[in-house]
Each structure stands twice: as C-alpha cells, then as structure tokens.
Design an enzyme around this catalytic site. Sequence first.
Site, PDB file in Angstrom:
ATOM      1  N   ALA A   8      -0.615   0.613   6.271  1.00 26.89           N
ATOM      2  CA  ALA A   8      -0.671  -0.328   7.513  1.00 26.89           C
ATOM      3  C   ALA A   8      -1.822  -1.412   7.065  1.00 26.89           C
ATOM      4  O   ALA A   8      -2.445  -1.151   6.254  1.00 26.89           O
ATOM      5  CB  ALA A   8      -1.339   0.543   8.580  1.00 26.89           C
ATOM      6  N   ASP A   9      -1.717  -2.393   7.593  1.00 26.43           N
ATOM      7  CA  ASP A   9      -2.565  -3.556   7.568  1.00 26.43           C
ATOM      8  C   ASP A   9      -2.639  -4.481   8.763  1.00 26.43           C
ATOM      9  O   ASP A   9      -1.884  -4.245   9.688  1.00 26.43           O
ATOM     10  CB  ASP A   9      -2.256  -4.568   6.347  1.00 26.43           C
ATOM     11  N   GLN A  10      -3.888  -5.181   8.858  1.00 33.25           N
ATOM     12  CA  GLN A  10      -3.974  -5.841   9.884  1.00 33.25           C
ATOM     13  C   GLN A  10      -4.531  -7.152   9.400  1.00 33.25           C
ATOM     14  O   GLN A  10      -5.306  -7.254   8.627  1.00 33.25           O
ATOM     15  CB  GLN A  10      -4.901  -5.235  11.013  1.00 33.25           C
TER      16      GLN A  10
ATOM     17  N   LYS B 262       0.880  -1.277  -0.098  1.00 29.43           N
ATOM     18  CA  LYS B 262      -0.065  -0.223   0.055  1.00 29.43           C
ATOM     19  C   LYS B 262       0.873   1.405   0.036  1.00 29.43           C
ATOM     20  O   LYS B 262       0.587   2.322  -0.647  1.00 29.43           O
ATOM     21  CB  LYS B 262      -0.731  -0.090   1.164  1.00 29.43           C
TER      22      LYS B 262
ATOM     23  N   GLY C 207       0.551  -4.644  10.946  1.00 35.04           N
ATOM     24  CA  GLY C 207       1.922  -3.961  10.676  1.00 35.04           C
ATOM     25  C   GLY C 207       1.790  -2.579   9.856  1.00 35.04           C
ATOM     26  O   GLY C 207       0.844  -2.382   9.391  1.00 35.04           O
TER      27      GLY C 207
END
Length: 200
Positions: free
Chosen positions: A76-78, A60, A113
């Site tokens: 960011a990601d989860q 991203k 992250g």
Amino acid sequence: MSKLILASGSKVRATLLAGAGLDFSVRDSGVDEDAVKRLFRGPVDEAGTDALALELAMAKAAAVSHGEHDAFVIGADQILSCEDMRFDKPRDMDEARANLLKFRGRTHILHSGVVLARAGMVLWSFSDRARLTMRDFSDGFLDTYLARLGEKVKTSVGCYQLEGPGIQLFEKIEGDYFTILGLPLLPLLAELRRQGVALA
C-alpha cells in the site's frame, strides 16, 4: 488460512488490519520509493498520481512476495497532491510548516493505492481518492499546532492525523475514512475473503 504479510512499516496500516481481526505479519519491503518516483512516466494529474500510488504499492508487495511464495502480500502507498504538485512526508519542521501553509485554504487530494500479490505476481489492485479542504487557519493556530505535535507531524504526508488535533485544520472532508488513513480497507477485505485469506 493462507499466510498474510503486510509489506509496509506503517503503524496505522498495521493497526487497521489488526483491528479488522486479521492474522498477519509485517515485512519491510526495502523498496527505494524515490527511485520508483523518478522512473515513473505517468502524467502529473489526478489519474497519473493514482497510478503512481499503485506503482509504489505494487513494488512493495512484489519485493516481499518474491521471497514468500506461499503468502499473500499486501502492498500500500499514499501520495498527496495539491494543485498539480505532489508532496512527500516533510523532512523537517520547516518543511512541515511550509507544506501546511501551501495547503491552508486549499483542497488537496490523498491518493491511496493497495495491491495483493503472491509469488511476485499482483493478483488484485485498487486505488481511491479523498479530497480534504483546509480552513484558512491563523498563523497563531499553526504555531500552536506545530509546537503541540512536534516531530509527529513528519510521520504523515499531510502533516496531520485526523484522529488527533489535525482534525482542527479542516473545514471539509470528502472521501472514505480508511482511504484517508492510507489503506482502502473495505475493498481489501472483500478481496481477502474472495481469495480465502479471510472468512467469508
């Protein structure tokens, strides 16, 4: 101050950054998350899921920063894992119910992250985990919970928001609050200060 961009459509992440007093804009990365997940070759364990969350965050940030050479870009990601299975946001209410039944009485992990990129290059990355144990709630509670929240349960991977009625799903929570919300904020702010994007 250098320009700062959040490469995420998450309202929660934007609210966290705004609440911290940062001046930033938002850009949708356009990244095909399903394609990134299909191509990922890491193991389906805790470390592998950490790596996948970072891979998505990097994709991203890199996508947006390629077109914004002078800006610092936050990606960011989860991902949620439970007993060596990974879960995405539910597609409908039936899937939300099925997921909550899988989580009931068990501990799941939220892997968050975050990366900072500039001119297509990742400058910094960080991942963190939180462990959340759902209580063995009744079917009646689940029915009431889903009816009360409605379509909102589809907006988070775990079908809950801790700042609302979702807190009643849990008996134990271990981990950083911001990690649970999908943005490890304190390490990110420290890096933004180090890069001169935020005041030290």
